[in-house]
Design an enzyme around this catalytic site. Structure first.
Site, PDB file in Angstrom:
ATOM      1  N   LYS A   1      18.808 -43.827   0.637  1.00  7.96           N
ATOM      2  CA  LYS A   1      18.669 -42.713  -0.292  1.00  7.96           C
ATOM      3  C   LYS A   1      18.357 -43.271  -1.668  1.00  7.96           C
ATOM      4  O   LYS A   1      18.631 -44.450  -1.956  1.00  7.96           O
ATOM      5  CB  LYS A   1      19.965 -41.906  -0.362  1.00  7.96           C
ATOM      6  CG  LYS A   1      19.792 -40.475  -0.829  1.00  7.96           C
ATOM      7  CD  LYS A   1      19.238 -39.576   0.260  1.00  7.96           C
ATOM      8  CE  LYS A   1      19.181 -38.116  -0.169  1.00  7.96           C
ATOM      9  NZ  LYS A   1      18.771 -37.218   0.905  1.00  7.96           N
TER      10      LYS A   1
ATOM     11  N   VAL B   1      15.744 -24.785   0.731  1.00  6.43           N
ATOM     12  CA  VAL B   1      16.148 -24.561   2.127  1.00  6.43           C
ATOM     13  C   VAL B   1      16.711 -23.165   2.325  1.00  6.43           C
ATOM     14  O   VAL B   1      16.370 -22.469   3.284  1.00  6.43           O
ATOM     15  CB  VAL B   1      17.175 -25.627   2.574  1.00  6.43           C
ATOM     16  CG1 VAL B   1      17.673 -25.328   3.985  1.00  6.43           C
ATOM     17  CG2 VAL B   1      16.563 -27.021   2.517  1.00  6.43           C
ATOM     18  N   GLY B   2      17.574 -22.735   1.424  1.00  5.30           N
ATOM     19  CA  GLY B   2      18.257 -21.459   1.582  1.00  5.30           C
ATOM     20  C   GLY B   2      17.319 -20.283   1.735  1.00  5.30           C
ATOM     21  O   GLY B   2      17.568 -19.369   2.525  1.00  5.30           O
TER      22      GLY B   2
ATOM     23  N   GLY C   1      23.536 -21.093  -2.319  1.00  4.35           N
ATOM     24  CA  GLY C   1      22.365 -21.902  -2.658  1.00  4.35           C
ATOM     25  C   GLY C   1      21.132 -21.382  -1.951  1.00  4.35           C
ATOM     26  O   GLY C   1      20.996 -21.544  -0.733  1.00  4.35           O
ATOM     27  N   VAL C   2      20.239 -20.754  -2.701  1.00  2.00           N
ATOM     28  CA  VAL C   2      19.017 -20.188  -2.104  1.00  2.00           C
ATOM     29  C   VAL C   2      17.793 -20.823  -2.759  1.00  2.00           C
ATOM     30  O   VAL C   2      16.883 -20.143  -3.228  1.00  2.00           O
ATOM     31  CB  VAL C   2      18.988 -18.648  -2.199  1.00  2.00           C
ATOM     32  CG1 VAL C   2      19.917 -18.043  -1.175  1.00  2.00           C
ATOM     33  CG2 VAL C   2      19.357 -18.162  -3.600  1.00  2.00           C
TER      34      VAL C   2
END
Length: 355
Positions: free
Chosen positions: A65, A169-170, A165-166
């Site tokens: 990462k 991904v959301g 959380g949108v």
């Protein structure tokens, strides 16, 4: 590896946790960490999670990462991203990067102008594009498996799902759940993300905070923002029967998975259900010089998250451990057993053909 380039303002850390199964693959997070110590702690945890994620997804890739310290809205520049690409290139393929929080497909295109080891590039530049599409699809498959185990039906129809959380991904997860007949409640700290929900999905209920969300009578809680979403206070207040979301490193500390199990909450290991994105960029990396990325091939593989989730739950029941512990065991077994094969020496000609 610490990466500093004063003229561009680059301050980054690249962490490689394991190359037991192959080159380390993991995204680049661009985030305004308050200090370098917190950035280091985050990148080390994320790199470990990627090693387990790639192993459990059946990929011949290790875990790594990277984090870039700064505000992506104000600090991100072409020079900074290309400087970062030079540092990734210097590792000679031990680490492949991709998108993560704060980085997007156009950013990877810039990094790739200085580096050969970049996934998540735009289709125009030979890449797989937005990996959040398959990340959301994989979370949905994991959620369906949890529904099967909990309510004997692989569907979220008429269930209330709460998404914290949108963002990248959301918002894709919302579409899958609405198509499946779920009722959705969401929250986000970003007002622009909530405005997007209001414009595109007026049928979705919005609440002011995660604290309100977890007490809203939801059946499924989907953390889809940053890590550490499941701490002692959240677990104690949680009304949901299932936790299944896209965020990495959701468990705030060891033992939270057992606390969830003790309360009768089924926890879907985050690195299992959010592996759709890494399956996508893994396909891109594996086929970089062999015909290119195939979305359908990657999507088919991501569908397998449903069966893997069910297998994890079966193993969890047989061994009397929480699902997170069962997932860890499977991932560790694969890393150990497959990496051992590297010790079997091949004749030079056979090795050349394999390469």
């Amino acid at each position: 590896m610490y990466c500093h380039d004063e003229p561009s303002g680059l301050r980054a850390i690249i962490a490689i946790h394991s190359t037991a199964l192959g080159p380390a693959l993991g995204g680049t997070r661009f985030y305004p960490y308050p200090n370098e110590a917190e950035a280091l702690a985050d990148v080390l945890n994320l790199a470990r999670g990627m090693a387990y994620k790639n192993a459990l997804a059946g990929l011949d890739l290790g875990g790594g990462k990277a984090v870039i310290i700064g505000n992506p809205a104000t600090d991100k520049t072409e020079a900074l991203l290309r400087a970062y690409g030079r540092f990734v290139q210097s590792l000679g393929g031990r680490y492949y990067t991709a998108c993560d929080v704060g980085t997007y497909v156009p950013d990877m295109d810039l990094v790739a102008r200085e580096c050969d080891f970049v996934t998540g590039r735009s289709p125009e530049n030979g890449g797989a594009g937005d990996s959040s599409i398959l990340t959301a699809f994989g979370v949905f498959q994991g959620m369906r498996a949890c529904a099967q185990a909990t309510w004997n039906e692989p569907t979220l129809a008429d269930r209330r799902v709460g998404i914290a959380g949108v963002g990248k991904v959301g918002r894709h997860l919302i579409a899958h759940l609405l198509e499946d007949g779920a009722r959705i409640t969401v929250t986000d700290v970003n007002s622009a993300a909530l405005d997007w929900v209001r414009r595109n999905h007026p049928e979705v209920k919005i609440v002011d905070s995660t604290d309100e969300l977890i007490r809203a009578g939801i059946d499924v809680y989907a953390p889809c923002a940053l890590g550490g979403a499941l701490d002692d206070e959240t677990v104690a207040a949680l009304s949901a029967s299932i936790v299944c979301g896209a965020a990495n490193n959701q468990l705030a500390h060891p033992g939270i998975d057992k606390a969830l199990a003790d309360r009768g909450v089924l926890y879907a290991p985050d690195y299992l259900v959010n592996a759709g994105g890494v399956i996508q960029v893994g396909d891109e990396a594996a086929h970089l010089h062999r015909g290119g990325f195939s979305f359908e091939r990657a999507r088919k593989r991501a569908e397998g998250i449903f069966d893997t989730m069910l297998n994890i739950l079966k193993l969890s029941g047989e061994e009397g451990v929480p699902p997170a512990a069962a997932a860890d065991r499977l991932a560790e077994n694969r890393m150990r057993n497959v990496s051992r094969l590297r010790g079997i020496l091949l004749p030079e000609a056979a090795h050349a053909r394999r390469s």
